[in-house]
Design a protein around this motif. Structure first.
Motif, PDB file in Angstrom:
ATOM      1  N   UNK A   1       0.828  -1.210   0.000  1.00  0.00           N
ATOM      2  CA  UNK A   1       0.000   0.000   0.000  1.00  0.00           C
ATOM      3  C   UNK A   1       0.862   1.259   0.000  1.00  0.00           C
ATOM      4  N   UNK A   2       1.916   1.281   0.823  1.00  0.00           N
ATOM      5  CA  UNK A   2       2.819   2.452   0.855  1.00  0.00           C
ATOM      6  C   UNK A   2       3.518   2.629  -0.491  1.00  0.00           C
ATOM      7  N   UNK A   3       3.942   1.522  -1.081  1.00  0.00           N
ATOM      8  CA  UNK A   3       4.600   1.582  -2.382  1.00  0.00           C
ATOM      9  C   UNK A   3       3.667   2.194  -3.427  1.00  0.00           C
ATOM     10  N   UNK A   4       2.430   1.733  -3.476  1.00  0.00           N
ATOM     11  CA  UNK A   4       1.480   2.243  -4.471  1.00  0.00           C
ATOM     12  C   UNK A   4       1.218   3.730  -4.282  1.00  0.00           C
ATOM     13  N   UNK A   5       1.176   4.190  -3.043  1.00  0.00           N
ATOM     14  CA  UNK A   5       1.012   5.630  -2.786  1.00  0.00           C
ATOM     15  C   UNK A   5       2.200   6.408  -3.318  1.00  0.00           C
ATOM     16  N   UNK A   6       3.400   5.905  -3.086  1.00  0.00           N
ATOM     17  CA  UNK A   6       4.605   6.599  -3.559  1.00  0.00           C
ATOM     18  C   UNK A   6       4.675   6.616  -5.082  1.00  0.00           C
ATOM     19  N   UNK A   7       4.300   5.512  -5.724  1.00  0.00           N
ATOM     20  CA  UNK A   7       4.349   5.441  -7.186  1.00  0.00           C
ATOM     21  C   UNK A   7       3.402   6.470  -7.796  1.00  0.00           C
ATOM     22  N   UNK A   8       2.224   6.611  -7.206  1.00  0.00           N
ATOM     23  CA  UNK A   8       1.257   7.572  -7.730  1.00  0.00           C
ATOM     24  C   UNK A   8       1.696   9.015  -7.506  1.00  0.00           C
ATOM     25  N   UNK A   9       2.459   9.267  -6.439  1.00  0.00           N
ATOM     26  CA  UNK A   9       2.852  10.628  -6.092  1.00  0.00           C
ATOM     27  C   UNK A   9       4.150  11.075  -6.761  1.00  0.00           C
TER      28      UNK A   9
END
Length: 79
Positions: A35-43
């Motif tokens: 979940x943290x990874x996906x947030x970083x990828x989107x940002x």
């Protein structure tokens, strides 16, 4: 240092994320890490984020740093 490239991430139905680099599996993230990874990828920059999460960003000056006298292992004579 050249920008990272060749990374692709895939979301699986179980919530995990698989990161591949040039067709080879580089990391599998599950649960909160995914979940943290996906947030970083989107940002941010997806290639840079994936390189950092897989540890593949450490390419550049290691060879020259390895040859530095400080990294040769012997005593330098200083205290």
């Amino acid at each position: 240092m050249p920008r990272p490239q060749g990374f692709v991430h895939t979301r699986r139905s179980d919530g995990s994320v698989v990161i591949t680099h040039r067709g080879r599996a580089a990391a599998t993230l599950r649960g909160g890490r995914a979940a943290r990874f996906l947030q970083e990828v989107e940002a941010g920059d997806p290639q840079l984020v994936m390189a950092r999460w897989t540890g593949a960003y450490k390419f550049g000056n290691e060879r020259t740093a390895k040859q530095h006298p400080r990294h040769q292992g012997g005593r330098t004579g200083r205290r």
